[in-house]
Write a protein that holds these residues in place. Structure first.
Motif, PDB file in Angstrom:
ATOM      1  N   TRP A  21      13.866   6.991  31.119  1.00 41.30           N
ATOM      2  CA  TRP A  21      13.632   5.541  31.237  1.00 41.30           C
ATOM      3  C   TRP A  21      12.912   5.085  29.989  1.00 41.30           C
ATOM      4  N   LEU A  22      13.308   3.926  29.452  1.00 42.61           N
ATOM      5  CA  LEU A  22      12.647   3.330  28.289  1.00 42.61           C
ATOM      6  C   LEU A  22      12.458   1.853  28.569  1.00 42.61           C
ATOM      7  N   HIS A  23      11.273   1.334  28.199  1.00 42.93           N
ATOM      8  CA  HIS A  23      11.018  -0.093  28.420  1.00 42.93           C
ATOM      9  C   HIS A  23       9.964  -0.583  27.437  1.00 42.93           C
ATOM     10  N   HIS A  24      10.145  -1.812  26.947  1.00 40.72           N
ATOM     11  CA  HIS A  24       9.155  -2.456  26.087  1.00 40.72           C
ATOM     12  C   HIS A  24       8.168  -3.226  26.967  1.00 40.72           C
ATOM     13  N   ILE A  25       6.887  -2.996  26.740  1.00 44.17           N
ATOM     14  CA  ILE A  25       5.838  -3.636  27.534  1.00 44.17           C
ATOM     15  C   ILE A  25       4.903  -4.382  26.589  1.00 44.17           C
ATOM     16  N   ALA A  26       4.682  -5.664  26.887  1.00 39.66           N
ATOM     17  CA  ALA A  26       3.868  -6.510  26.016  1.00 39.66           C
ATOM     18  C   ALA A  26       2.384  -6.317  26.292  1.00 39.66           C
ATOM     19  N   ALA A  27       1.581  -6.569  25.271  1.00 38.88           N
ATOM     20  CA  ALA A  27       0.127  -6.503  25.433  1.00 38.88           C
ATOM     21  C   ALA A  27      -0.307  -7.376  26.593  1.00 38.88           C
ATOM     22  N   GLY A  28      -1.149  -6.817  27.459  1.00 41.41           N
ATOM     23  CA  GLY A  28      -1.642  -7.542  28.621  1.00 41.41           C
ATOM     24  C   GLY A  28      -0.872  -7.260  29.896  1.00 41.41           C
ATOM     25  N   GLN A  29       0.380  -6.803  29.770  1.00 39.64           N
ATOM     26  CA  GLN A  29       1.138  -6.447  30.963  1.00 39.64           C
ATOM     27  C   GLN A  29       0.645  -5.117  31.531  1.00 39.64           C
ATOM     28  N   THR A  30       0.872  -4.915  32.822  1.00 40.04           N
ATOM     29  CA  THR A  30       0.484  -3.675  33.496  1.00 40.04           C
ATOM     30  C   THR A  30       1.724  -2.942  33.973  1.00 40.04           C
TER      31      THR A  30
END
Length: 212
Positions: free
Chosen positions: A26-35
């Motif tokens: 699994w690969l995913h981009h997560i933005a600053a502040g997201q959990t």
């Protein structure tokens, strides 16, 4: 209407919610502040985990910097996952498992053969999952660094020896990570069947990303 217990206490609205099958990447981009919440759906499932900076993927998770900064081998609530530049990448903001491993590494065809016999060479392994996911964005084998093993139990004895033993997780337990920068998360939902890290039976996990 029934309430989904896996969504309780999330800090914001759900932006992404997926079940990762047993043995899958699994690969995913997560933005600053997201959990990111990782849920061990059936219990005793190791989740191998890599982190890269979304701005420059030559900056990536560093087990050495993380361990040195906190002065402890185990990852617990409050642990800051640091990059090879010493910067905070994600913080473990909550965990229903006492600790997680960052020294046991990822299984591979080569290590399986060495540890468990040549008959295991054809078995799928975490390194192959990492490669499959990373190749989508142009990263290769040299970009795979020492990883985190969420829910995996790797005790360290007084003489420095360590082993992979029965997990300490259970169905529905989870770990929450808050992104401190924009990151790329790469996961191998561990396919290992030759040691107890998955209870000899790999199972699905749930990945939930929530906005701040």
């Amino acid at each position: 209407m029934s309430v989904d217990p896996h969504l309780s206490d999330l800090p914001g609205t759900v932006a992404h919610d997926v079940i990762v099958p047993a043995r899958a990447p699994w690969l995913h981009h997560i933005a600053a502040g997201q959990t990111l919440r990782i849920v061990d759906l059936e219990g005793n499932q190791a989740v191998d985990f890599l982190l890269y900076s979304a701005q420059d993927d030559t900056e990536r998770y560093s087990a050495q910097d993380t361990v040195a900064a906190q002065g402890n081998l185990f990852l617990r609530e409050g642990t800051v996952l640091r990059s090879n530049e010493g910067r905070p990448m994600m913080t473990i903001t909550g965990t229903s498992v006492e600790y997680h491993d960052t020294i046991g590494g990822a299984c591979s065809c080569e290590s399986n053969t060495l540890r468990y016999g040549h008959h295991t060479k054809a078995e799928h392994a975490c390194v192959e999952n990492f490669l499959e996911a990373n190749l989508r964005e142009g990263r290769g084998k040299r970009d795979i660094v020492s990883n985190i093993n969420f829910f995996m139990n790797v005790p360290v004895e007084a003489d420095g020896s360590l082993g992979i033993v029965d997990g300490i997780s259970a169905p529905g337990l989870s770990v929450d990570l808050r992104a401190e920068m924009d990151v790329i998360v790469v996961v191998s939902n561990c396919p290992q069947i030759n040691n107890p890290c998955n209870g000899f039976n790999p199972t699905p996990v749930r990945m939930i990303v929530a906005n701040a």
